[in-house]
Design a protein around this motif. Structure first.
Motif, PDB file in Angstrom:
ATOM      1  N   VAL A  94     -13.437  -2.210 -32.086  1.00 30.30           N
ATOM      2  CA  VAL A  94     -14.466  -1.179 -32.060  1.00 30.30           C
ATOM      3  C   VAL A  94     -15.373  -1.502 -30.886  1.00 30.30           C
ATOM      4  N   PHE A  95     -15.724  -0.473 -30.119  1.00 34.86           N
ATOM      5  CA  PHE A  95     -16.515  -0.647 -28.906  1.00 34.86           C
ATOM      6  C   PHE A  95     -17.926  -0.117 -29.107  1.00 34.86           C
ATOM      7  N   GLY A  96     -18.871  -0.728 -28.407  1.00 33.25           N
ATOM      8  CA  GLY A  96     -20.156  -0.100 -28.249  1.00 33.25           C
ATOM      9  C   GLY A  96     -20.037   1.053 -27.266  1.00 33.25           C
ATOM     10  N   ALA A  97     -21.106   1.827 -27.160  1.00 31.61           N
ATOM     11  CA  ALA A  97     -21.078   3.010 -26.296  1.00 31.61           C
ATOM     12  C   ALA A  97     -21.184   2.661 -24.812  1.00 31.61           C
ATOM     13  N   GLY A  98     -21.538   1.400 -24.525  1.00 34.32           N
ATOM     14  CA  GLY A  98     -21.599   0.966 -23.132  1.00 34.32           C
ATOM     15  C   GLY A  98     -23.015   0.961 -22.585  1.00 34.32           C
ATOM     16  N   THR A  99     -23.259   0.060 -21.651  1.00 41.05           N
ATOM     17  CA  THR A  99     -24.506   0.015 -20.899  1.00 41.05           C
ATOM     18  C   THR A  99     -24.164   0.215 -19.433  1.00 41.05           C
ATOM     19  N   ILE A 100     -24.715   1.279 -18.844  1.00 45.10           N
ATOM     20  CA  ILE A 100     -24.465   1.570 -17.433  1.00 45.10           C
ATOM     21  C   ILE A 100     -25.490   0.816 -16.613  1.00 45.10           C
ATOM     22  N   LEU A 101     -25.011  -0.052 -15.736  1.00 43.27           N
ATOM     23  CA  LEU A 101     -25.904  -0.862 -14.922  1.00 43.27           C
ATOM     24  C   LEU A 101     -25.877  -0.367 -13.489  1.00 43.27           C
ATOM     25  N   ARG A 102     -27.041  -0.043 -12.990  1.00 37.91           N
ATOM     26  CA  ARG A 102     -27.194   0.356 -11.593  1.00 37.91           C
ATOM     27  C   ARG A 102     -28.175  -0.615 -10.964  1.00 37.91           C
ATOM     28  N   VAL A 103     -27.819  -1.112  -9.799  1.00 35.39           N
ATOM     29  CA  VAL A 103     -28.654  -2.086  -9.118  1.00 35.39           C
ATOM     30  C   VAL A 103     -29.183  -1.482  -7.834  1.00 35.39           C
ATOM     31  N   LYS A 104     -30.465  -1.584  -7.654  1.00 31.95           N
ATOM     32  CA  LYS A 104     -31.108  -1.077  -6.443  1.00 31.95           C
ATOM     33  C   LYS A 104     -31.247  -2.234  -5.471  1.00 31.95           C
ATOM     34  N   SER A 105     -30.641  -2.104  -4.298  1.00 33.07           N
ATOM     35  CA  SER A 105     -30.677  -3.220  -3.343  1.00 33.07           C
ATOM     36  C   SER A 105     -31.940  -3.181  -2.504  1.00 33.07           C
TER      37      SER A 105
ATOM     38  N   ILE B  83     -32.027  -1.486 -12.103  1.00 26.94           N
ATOM     39  CA  ILE B  83     -32.848  -2.664 -11.853  1.00 26.94           C
ATOM     40  C   ILE B  83     -32.808  -3.047 -10.384  1.00 26.94           C
ATOM     41  N   GLN B  84     -33.750  -3.892 -10.026  1.00 30.61           N
ATOM     42  CA  GLN B  84     -33.840  -4.395  -8.669  1.00 30.61           C
ATOM     43  C   GLN B  84     -32.871  -5.566  -8.490  1.00 30.61           C
ATOM     44  N   GLU B  85     -32.231  -5.611  -7.321  1.00 36.23           N
ATOM     45  CA  GLU B  85     -31.372  -6.750  -7.012  1.00 36.23           C
ATOM     46  C   GLU B  85     -32.163  -8.053  -7.154  1.00 36.23           C
ATOM     47  N   GLY B  86     -31.532  -9.032  -7.800  1.00 34.80           N
ATOM     48  CA  GLY B  86     -32.197 -10.316  -7.998  1.00 34.80           C
ATOM     49  C   GLY B  86     -32.826 -10.471  -9.363  1.00 34.80           C
ATOM     50  N   GLU B  87     -32.988  -9.343 -10.061  1.00 37.79           N
ATOM     51  CA  GLU B  87     -33.576  -9.413 -11.392  1.00 37.79           C
ATOM     52  C   GLU B  87     -32.543  -9.881 -12.419  1.00 37.79           C
ATOM     53  N   ASP B  88     -33.060 -10.406 -13.532  1.00 36.53           N
ATOM     54  CA  ASP B  88     -32.196 -10.740 -14.652  1.00 36.53           C
ATOM     55  C   ASP B  88     -32.036  -9.504 -15.548  1.00 36.53           C
TER      56      ASP B  88
ATOM     57  N   ILE C  22     -27.325 -11.280 -17.593  1.00 34.51           N
ATOM     58  CA  ILE C  22     -26.856 -11.469 -16.219  1.00 34.51           C
ATOM     59  C   ILE C  22     -28.052 -11.959 -15.416  1.00 34.51           C
ATOM     60  N   SER C  23     -27.897 -13.092 -14.785  1.00 37.35           N
ATOM     61  CA  SER C  23     -29.005 -13.629 -14.007  1.00 37.35           C
ATOM     62  C   SER C  23     -28.844 -13.249 -12.536  1.00 37.35           C
ATOM     63  N   ALA C  24     -29.979 -13.041 -11.882  1.00 39.89           N
ATOM     64  CA  ALA C  24     -30.018 -12.775 -10.438  1.00 39.89           C
ATOM     65  C   ALA C  24     -29.009 -11.714 -10.031  1.00 39.89           C
ATOM     66  N   SER C  25     -29.185 -10.505 -10.540  1.00 38.71           N
ATOM     67  CA  SER C  25     -28.195  -9.442 -10.339  1.00 38.71           C
ATOM     68  C   SER C  25     -27.973  -9.150  -8.852  1.00 38.71           C
ATOM     69  N   ILE C  26     -26.746  -8.779  -8.562  1.00 37.26           N
ATOM     70  CA  ILE C  26     -26.336  -8.413  -7.196  1.00 37.26           C
ATOM     71  C   ILE C  26     -25.669  -7.040  -7.241  1.00 37.26           C
ATOM     72  N   PRO C  27     -25.511  -6.384  -6.099  1.00 40.66           N
ATOM     73  CA  PRO C  27     -24.963  -5.013  -6.116  1.00 40.66           C
ATOM     74  C   PRO C  27     -23.609  -4.891  -6.807  1.00 40.66           C
ATOM     75  N   SER C  28     -22.759  -5.900  -6.728  1.00 37.48           N
ATOM     76  CA  SER C  28     -21.426  -5.800  -7.357  1.00 37.48           C
ATOM     77  C   SER C  28     -21.479  -5.911  -8.882  1.00 37.48           C
ATOM     78  N   ASP C  29     -22.652  -6.118  -9.450  1.00 40.72           N
ATOM     79  CA  ASP C  29     -22.784  -6.108 -10.915  1.00 40.72           C
ATOM     80  C   ASP C  29     -22.787  -4.689 -11.463  1.00 40.72           C
ATOM     81  N   VAL C  30     -22.883  -3.708 -10.567  1.00 39.56           N
ATOM     82  CA  VAL C  30     -22.847  -2.302 -10.978  1.00 39.56           C
ATOM     83  C   VAL C  30     -21.593  -2.009 -11.785  1.00 39.56           C
ATOM     84  N   GLY C  31     -21.749  -1.266 -12.850  1.00 38.25           N
ATOM     85  CA  GLY C  31     -20.601  -0.886 -13.669  1.00 38.25           C
ATOM     86  C   GLY C  31     -21.064  -0.585 -15.079  1.00 38.25           C
ATOM     87  N   ILE C  32     -20.081  -0.446 -15.951  1.00 40.43           N
ATOM     88  CA  ILE C  32     -20.382  -0.215 -17.366  1.00 40.43           C
ATOM     89  C   ILE C  32     -19.977  -1.460 -18.148  1.00 40.43           C
TER      90      ILE C  32
END
Lengths: 110, 112
Positions: free
Chosen positions: A99-110, A13-18, A76-86
């Motif tokens: 029990v865990f979900g499989a995870g959501t990998i979040l990548r933020v484009k600055s 996602i783009q930085e700043g997006e929810d 997550i509102s107004a995403s920033i680069p440090s939100d990157v992670g699983i």
């Protein structure tokens, strides 16, 4: 065994997006947990939910415990680069197991 | 600050050479867990101690053992590491009926 279905699998996602991700189960849970894991580190607990319908915030993060007790979402509102992670959802099984979900990998484009 | 500590953070061992990973906690939690995590997958529970009671997962290989000498410390012993045991090993703790688990930073194990 019990499974948590977490979606999406990944997001770019783009930085700043929810951001929104969710977790569903065929079984009822009494607690929902959301963790974030940075590369090379252990998961960190973000939000814990204990009651159906509960809406809880932690800074820019908001999570809700679904009314049916079979789902939860994390925003997550107004995403920033440090939100990157699983991001993992988790719920307790019998005893003290999670029990865990499989995870959501979040990548933020600055 | 109360925390879960894992040592070492990075461990390199040779195929078949025993290795021990350690975990300590200052949270005074009565339950301690060991997880194995591979490449962006969810953590997989190996075993846990509820107080002094050891609980092994059915699919945990015999190659993995654990010791909990006191409330604060827990060890993971891998008797004969194989290449497939290379992974991140996570320790976590919780307090009984409360289901939040708090994780340590993990130990990255490499097997040569």
């Amino acid at each position: 065994g019990q499974q948590l279905n977490q979606s999406p699998q990944s997001m770019f996602i783009q930085e700043g997006e929810d951001v929104s991700m969710n977790c569903t189960s065929s079984s009822i849970f009494n607690t929902w947990l959301w963790y974030k894991q940075d590369p090379g580190e252990g998961p960190v607990l973000l939000i814990a939910l204990y009651k159906a319908g509960e809406l809880t915030s932690n800074g820019r993060l908001t999570a809700q415990f679904g009314i049916t007790r079979k789902d939860s979402f994390l925003n997550i509102s107004a995403s920033i680069p440090s939100d990157v992670g699983i991001y993992f959802c988790a719920g307790p099984m019998y005893g003290n197991k999670l029990v865990f979900g499989a995870g959501t990998i979040l990548r933020v484009k600055s | 600050d109360a925390m879960v500590i894992q040592n070492p953070r990075y461990q390199v061992t040779q195929f078949g050479k025993p290795v021990t990973l350690s975990c300590s906690q200052t949270l005074n939690h009565n339950v301690m867990y060991w997880y194995q995590q591979k490449s962006s997958q969810a953590p997989k529970l190996l075993f846990h101690y509820y107080d002094k009671d050891f609980n092994n997962e059915a699919d945990t290989p015999d190659n993995f053992q654990s010791r909990r000498p006191n409330t604060s410390f827990c060890f993971l012993d891998i008797r004969s590491p194989g290449l497939g045991d290379a992974a991140m090993y996570l320790c976590a703790t919780s307090w009984g009926a409360y289901n939040e688990q708090f994780f340590g930073p993990g130990t990255r194990l490499t097997v040569l």
